[in-house]
Design a protein around this motif. Sequence first.
Motif, PDB file in Angstrom:
ATOM      1  N   THR A  41       3.144   8.077   2.827  1.00  0.00           N
ATOM      2  CA  THR A  41       2.383   6.899   3.234  1.00  0.00           C
ATOM      3  C   THR A  41       1.384   6.492   2.160  1.00  0.00           C
ATOM      4  O   THR A  41       1.063   5.324   2.030  1.00  0.00           O
ATOM      5  N   VAL A  42       0.886   7.446   1.386  1.00  0.00           N
ATOM      6  CA  VAL A  42      -0.092   7.084   0.346  1.00  0.00           C
ATOM      7  C   VAL A  42       0.591   6.489  -0.872  1.00  0.00           C
ATOM      8  O   VAL A  42       0.029   5.644  -1.550  1.00  0.00           O
ATOM      9  N   ARG A  47       0.730   3.688  -6.037  1.00  0.00           N
ATOM     10  CA  ARG A  47       1.504   3.052  -7.115  1.00  0.00           C
ATOM     11  C   ARG A  47       1.052   1.622  -7.372  1.00  0.00           C
ATOM     12  O   ARG A  47       0.897   1.194  -8.507  1.00  0.00           O
ATOM     13  N   GLU A  48       0.818   0.900  -6.259  1.00  0.00           N
ATOM     14  CA  GLU A  48       0.420  -0.505  -6.405  1.00  0.00           C
ATOM     15  C   GLU A  48      -0.946  -0.612  -7.073  1.00  0.00           C
ATOM     16  O   GLU A  48      -1.165  -1.488  -7.906  1.00  0.00           O
ATOM     17  N   THR A  49      -1.844   0.277  -6.687  1.00  0.00           N
ATOM     18  CA  THR A  49      -3.163   0.255  -7.315  1.00  0.00           C
ATOM     19  C   THR A  49      -3.044   0.537  -8.798  1.00  0.00           C
ATOM     20  O   THR A  49      -3.652  -0.143  -9.634  1.00  0.00           O
ATOM     21  N   GLU A  50      -2.240   1.524  -9.103  1.00  0.00           N
ATOM     22  CA  GLU A  50      -2.052   1.893 -10.495  1.00  0.00           C
ATOM     23  C   GLU A  50      -1.498   0.708 -11.294  1.00  0.00           C
ATOM     24  O   GLU A  50      -1.958   0.417 -12.392  1.00  0.00           O
ATOM     25  N   ARG A  51      -0.501   0.049 -10.698  1.00  0.00           N
ATOM     26  CA  ARG A  51       0.131  -1.066 -11.387  1.00  0.00           C
ATOM     27  C   ARG A  51      -0.854  -2.215 -11.587  1.00  0.00           C
ATOM     28  O   ARG A  51      -0.977  -2.775 -12.678  1.00  0.00           O
ATOM     29  N   ALA A  52      -1.599  -2.537 -10.512  1.00  0.00           N
ATOM     30  CA  ALA A  52      -2.552  -3.641 -10.596  1.00  0.00           C
ATOM     31  C   ALA A  52      -3.630  -3.352 -11.629  1.00  0.00           C
ATOM     32  O   ALA A  52      -3.958  -4.213 -12.451  1.00  0.00           O
ATOM     33  N   VAL A  53      -4.136  -2.129 -11.618  1.00  0.00           N
ATOM     34  CA  VAL A  53      -5.197  -1.786 -12.573  1.00  0.00           C
ATOM     35  C   VAL A  53      -4.656  -1.848 -14.005  1.00  0.00           C
ATOM     36  O   VAL A  53      -5.330  -2.320 -14.920  1.00  0.00           O
ATOM     37  N   GLU A 247      -0.252  14.795  -2.920  1.00  0.00           N
ATOM     38  CA  GLU A 247       0.911  15.363  -3.607  1.00  0.00           C
ATOM     39  C   GLU A 247       0.771  16.881  -3.714  1.00  0.00           C
ATOM     40  O   GLU A 247       1.716  17.626  -3.478  1.00  0.00           O
ATOM     41  N   SER A 248      -0.431  17.322  -4.094  1.00  0.00           N
ATOM     42  CA  SER A 248      -0.651  18.746  -4.277  1.00  0.00           C
ATOM     43  C   SER A 248      -0.471  19.510  -2.973  1.00  0.00           C
ATOM     44  O   SER A 248       0.103  20.604  -2.951  1.00  0.00           O
ATOM     45  N   ALA A 249      -0.956  18.907  -1.875  1.00  0.00           N
ATOM     46  CA  ALA A 249      -0.821  19.585  -0.584  1.00  0.00           C
ATOM     47  C   ALA A 249       0.643  19.773  -0.232  1.00  0.00           C
ATOM     48  O   ALA A 249       1.063  20.839   0.240  1.00  0.00           O
ATOM     49  N   ALA A 250       1.441  18.730  -0.492  1.00  0.00           N
ATOM     50  CA  ALA A 250       2.875  18.829  -0.199  1.00  0.00           C
ATOM     51  C   ALA A 250       3.511  19.894  -1.076  1.00  0.00           C
ATOM     52  O   ALA A 250       4.356  20.670  -0.620  1.00  0.00           O
ATOM     53  N   CYS A 251       3.108  19.962  -2.341  1.00  0.00           N
ATOM     54  CA  CYS A 251       3.656  20.958  -3.253  1.00  0.00           C
ATOM     55  C   CYS A 251       3.317  22.362  -2.797  1.00  0.00           C
ATOM     56  O   CYS A 251       4.150  23.257  -2.850  1.00  0.00           O
ATOM     57  N   GLU A 252       2.083  22.531  -2.337  1.00  0.00           N
ATOM     58  CA  GLU A 252       1.667  23.870  -1.938  1.00  0.00           C
ATOM     59  C   GLU A 252       2.521  24.378  -0.790  1.00  0.00           C
ATOM     60  O   GLU A 252       3.072  25.473  -0.854  1.00  0.00           O
ATOM     61  N   THR A 253       2.665  23.562   0.235  1.00  0.00           N
ATOM     62  CA  THR A 253       3.453  24.032   1.376  1.00  0.00           C
ATOM     63  C   THR A 253       4.916  24.194   1.002  1.00  0.00           C
ATOM     64  O   THR A 253       5.558  25.141   1.448  1.00  0.00           O
ATOM     65  N   ALA A 254       5.425  23.295   0.167  1.00  0.00           N
ATOM     66  CA  ALA A 254       6.828  23.411  -0.228  1.00  0.00           C
ATOM     67  C   ALA A 254       7.060  24.706  -0.994  1.00  0.00           C
ATOM     68  O   ALA A 254       8.052  25.400  -0.767  1.00  0.00           O
TER      69      ALA A 254
ATOM     70  N   LEU B  13      -3.459   4.272   4.128  1.00  0.00           N
ATOM     71  CA  LEU B  13      -2.749   4.943   5.215  1.00  0.00           C
ATOM     72  C   LEU B  13      -1.397   4.328   5.535  1.00  0.00           C
ATOM     73  O   LEU B  13      -0.566   4.944   6.163  1.00  0.00           O
ATOM     74  N   ARG B  14      -1.182   3.069   5.135  1.00  0.00           N
ATOM     75  CA  ARG B  14       0.105   2.480   5.465  1.00  0.00           C
ATOM     76  C   ARG B  14       0.318   1.146   4.736  1.00  0.00           C
ATOM     77  O   ARG B  14      -0.597   0.596   4.128  1.00  0.00           O
ATOM     78  N   GLU B  15       1.544   0.646   4.890  1.00  0.00           N
ATOM     79  CA  GLU B  15       1.865  -0.673   4.381  1.00  0.00           C
ATOM     80  C   GLU B  15       1.926  -1.605   5.573  1.00  0.00           C
ATOM     81  O   GLU B  15       2.643  -1.352   6.532  1.00  0.00           O
ATOM     82  N   LEU B  16       1.130  -2.682   5.530  1.00  0.00           N
ATOM     83  CA  LEU B  16       1.080  -3.556   6.694  1.00  0.00           C
ATOM     84  C   LEU B  16       2.031  -4.732   6.583  1.00  0.00           C
ATOM     85  O   LEU B  16       2.501  -5.246   7.583  1.00  0.00           O
ATOM     86  N   TYR B  17       2.272  -5.187   5.354  1.00  0.00           N
ATOM     87  CA  TYR B  17       3.059  -6.399   5.230  1.00  0.00           C
ATOM     88  C   TYR B  17       3.749  -6.408   3.881  1.00  0.00           C
ATOM     89  O   TYR B  17       3.160  -5.999   2.880  1.00  0.00           O
ATOM     90  N   ASN B  18       4.989  -6.824   3.888  1.00  0.00           N
ATOM     91  CA  ASN B  18       5.696  -6.943   2.624  1.00  0.00           C
ATOM     92  C   ASN B  18       6.806  -7.968   2.809  1.00  0.00           C
ATOM     93  O   ASN B  18       7.889  -7.648   3.261  1.00  0.00           O
TER      94      ASN B  18
END
Lengths: 300, 142
Positions: A41-42, A47-53, A247-254, B13-18
């Motif tokens: 979900t994150v 990614r979008e923030t990274e791209r925009a910045v 990402e790190s949390a997912a890696c740890e449990t995996a 937390l989520r994607e609302l619109y695309n």
Amino acid sequence: MASTRSMKRRVKSIGSTQHITRAMNLVAASKLQRASQKMNTVRPFHRETERAVYEITRGISELANPYFTPRQVKKRTFIVISGDRGLCGGYNVNVCKLAYETMNETLASVSLSDLNSMEDSVIAVGMKARDYFRKRRKSVIRSYSGISAMPFYEDAQEIASFATGLFNTRDADEVWLVYTEFLTTISHLPTAIKLLPLDPAQRHGERVNDSHNHTPLTIDFEPNEEEFLSYIVPKYVETIMYGALAESAACETASRMQSMDNATKNSAELIRKLTLKYNRVRQDTITQELIEIVSGASTL
Amino acid sequence: MAKSLRLKILTPLRELYNDDVDMVVLRGANGDMGILPGHETRAAKLGYGPLRILKDGHEENELAVLGGFAFITNESTTVLSDAAEWPDEIDRVRAESAAERARNRLTQKTNDTDTQRAELSLRRALVRIDVSSYPIIHGKKS
């Protein structure tokens, strides 16, 4: 023979270890589901923030903003994300090692006179990173425990604002982030990135879709360039931080799931071998006793 | 000139619109602005306010966007917000009581009242109340 009893005991002990590792494997598997759901979900936001910045930094002609100006590096801060607990294969060690190597690698390139004035500090997320760097006599200026397994956005905000604060008060000339990137359930990649100062040229381009040409954009800023940038950069650090934590949390449990799975398999193999040996010894003893009885009877 | 405008609204937390839209109206730091396809590249800090989406010639939807920023190019608008909510997700009673609390804090000021924080929470609550009264129309307006 005395060894039959001790062998029997050993098999039993391995059996109970196996119970524990199997249980831990199942727990990790269910936690992984939650952690990877969170990570997914994150990711789009991240990614979008990274791209925009990235796009926005291309549009800035004069990088007069302090967030973009490289300084003479005297003090560096490394944010290292590890777990609180062990029993997860090489996860903790790998990420700490990468952080340690990154520190030393860049140290090798500076001249000796600068070397003495270099100060590295560590913000440790997870007890394992804290212990690792304490043992190596790095100054751990802040450590967080209890958040690496289930990170919340507020946690990321706190760490990010602390690190940005260090940068702004010139207690850190560079801020680095070392975390583990989740590629698949079985492959994780320890990653080190420079968070501050932001360097538009040295953006991790493999993630940003770089098909656009590099003509600078003319961007209209609202309310104005300076205010926008001083808003966006801390926000960007926060977002990256949260993504890295997830990402790190997912890696740890995996990797815990995987190493517990291996442990369960290994103990099964050990039990099989020991049982075989035990049965052989037992049979030998019986044969031995029979021979003794028969030969004893025949002498009568 | 691009004919369509791709609108993306994301929160951590989520994607609302695309989806492709005709026009989007959002509240920037300097006031509301309407974005049509072919808009000049622009990076805007967002205030607290409603975001309206116009699609297929109708006013399709409205949601509450609380802070964040928008990156606008000639063919896409990406809203990256700290928090965004559809009208039906807003707990109106809670927003009203939050507004009430914030108003009380502001009227009965003491020295240790964090005025700025109270004002922000009042503005958030007001946007929520405003948006929650908006009819929820998914798809076309009848």
